[in-house]
Design an enzyme around this catalytic site. Structure first.
Site, PDB file in Angstrom:
ATOM      1  N   ASP A  19       0.916  -1.359   0.448  1.00 20.40           N
ATOM      2  CA  ASP A  19      -0.249  -0.001  -0.358  1.00 20.40           C
ATOM      3  C   ASP A  19       0.501   1.937   0.158  1.00 20.40           C
ATOM      4  O   ASP A  19       1.512   1.408   1.097  1.00 20.40           O
ATOM      5  CB  ASP A  19      -0.977  -0.147   1.103  1.00 20.40           C
ATOM      6  CG  ASP A  19      -1.584   0.816   1.231  1.00 20.40           C
ATOM      7  OD1 ASP A  19      -1.498   2.210   0.419  1.00 20.40           O
ATOM      8  OD2 ASP A  19      -2.872   1.618   1.884  1.00 20.40           O
ATOM      9  N   TYR A 113      -9.483  13.908  -9.155  1.00 16.30           N
ATOM     10  CA  TYR A 113      -9.023  13.268  -9.455  1.00 16.30           C
ATOM     11  C   TYR A 113      -7.746  14.121 -11.085  1.00 16.30           C
ATOM     12  O   TYR A 113      -6.501  14.149 -10.466  1.00 16.30           O
ATOM     13  CB  TYR A 113      -9.562  12.618 -10.824  1.00 16.30           C
ATOM     14  CG  TYR A 113      -8.771  11.811 -11.234  1.00 16.30           C
ATOM     15  CD1 TYR A 113      -8.154  11.114 -11.356  1.00 16.30           C
ATOM     16  CD2 TYR A 113      -8.361  11.622 -12.975  1.00 16.30           C
ATOM     17  CE1 TYR A 113      -7.507   9.763 -11.913  1.00 16.30           C
ATOM     18  CE2 TYR A 113      -7.974  11.075 -13.815  1.00 16.30           C
ATOM     19  CZ  TYR A 113      -7.115  10.407 -13.301  1.00 16.30           C
ATOM     20  OH  TYR A 113      -5.949   9.432 -14.064  1.00 16.30           O
ATOM     21  N   LYS A 117      -3.732  14.149  -9.611  1.00 10.33           N
ATOM     22  CA  LYS A 117      -2.955  13.902 -11.065  1.00 10.33           C
ATOM     23  C   LYS A 117      -1.852  14.100 -11.111  1.00 10.33           C
ATOM     24  O   LYS A 117      -0.564  14.649 -11.690  1.00 10.33           O
ATOM     25  CB  LYS A 117      -3.326  12.929 -11.777  1.00 10.33           C
ATOM     26  CG  LYS A 117      -4.343  11.762 -12.231  1.00 10.33           C
ATOM     27  CD  LYS A 117      -3.517  11.073 -11.900  1.00 10.33           C
ATOM     28  CE  LYS A 117      -2.490  10.013 -13.345  1.00 10.33           C
ATOM     29  NZ  LYS A 117      -1.813   9.311 -13.008  1.00 10.33           N
TER      30      LYS A 117
END
Length: 222
Positions: A19, A113, A117
């Site tokens: 993770d 999002y 990114k």
């Protein structure tokens, strides 16, 4: 299964459950990789979480997941690998993230999002400058078209999946980048097709999910 495929090709692999949001897990994975292979030459920050939705449709837990995996994960893995990358002659960090563009259209339908990114891309920008004098290349790579991955399969209509390219084009572009001199090629926001064109490739039909079909341009590109 990926590790098995790699070993069938005659190479060595180490598969680890990880993770990237957990600092201790990242550090342990890096230590195990160094113990197994003797060092680290390349880091690819490819882990990514996605949810394309507006502010009211994106709960904070999804916001936290995307920021944690995409931006924080990139920072954490880079930070853990850098001491080892600094010891090798041609070190590369490659972030699977888009070129930076502050146009509102890239934010309005999926602000969370895009932030996550672009956070990866900002890691590229900052780390490339910070480590340029020490020879570590830090670049971003983004596909010109959508790529036929689970992210496309589960988040987009089937027509877009069929209008995509296979992941091999991104892998081939990444390989070409890693062969370049890390001191001379850093701080770039590469597009997969352009990388391969620079290597002399002109025919990309082999990568199409639907040969001869229309291709769908990926997010963040005109």
């Amino acid at each position: 299964t990926v590790a098995a495929e790699i070993e069938e090709l005659g190479a060595h692999a180490l598969a680890l459950q990880l993770d990237v949001r957990e600092e201790s897990s990242v550090q342990t994975a890096v230590e195990l990789a160094v113990a197994r292979f003797g060092g680290i030459d390349v880091l690819v920050n490819n882990a990514s979480a996605i949810q394309l939705g507006g502010v009211l449709a994106t709960p904070l837990r999804r916001f936290d997941l995307m920021l944690g995996v995409n931006t924080r994960g990139t920072y954490a893995c880079s930070q853990a690998c850098l001491p080892h990358l600094l010891k090798v002659p041609n070190p590369h960090i490659l972030n699977l993230s888009p070129p930076l563009s502050m146009q509102a259209k890239w934010f309005k339908d999926h602000t969370a999002y895009t932030i996550s990114k672009y956070g990866m891309s900002m890691c590229t920008l900052g780390m490339a400058a910070e480590f340029a004098d020490r020879g570590v290349a830090v670049n971003s790579l983004w596909p010109r078209t959508t790529i036929a991955t689970a992210a496309i399969e589960f988040n987009f209509p089937e027509a877009i999946l069929k209008a995509s390219r296979h992941p091999a084009i991104v892998a081939d572009a990444a390989h070409a980048i890693f062969l370049r001199d890390s001191r001379a090629h850093t701080g770039n926001f590469y597009i997969d097709e352009a990388v391969l064109q620079a290597e002399g490739m002109t025919d990309f039909a082999q990568y199409a999910v639907t040969p001869g079909g229309r291709l769908y341009t990926d997010l963040f590109l005109e």
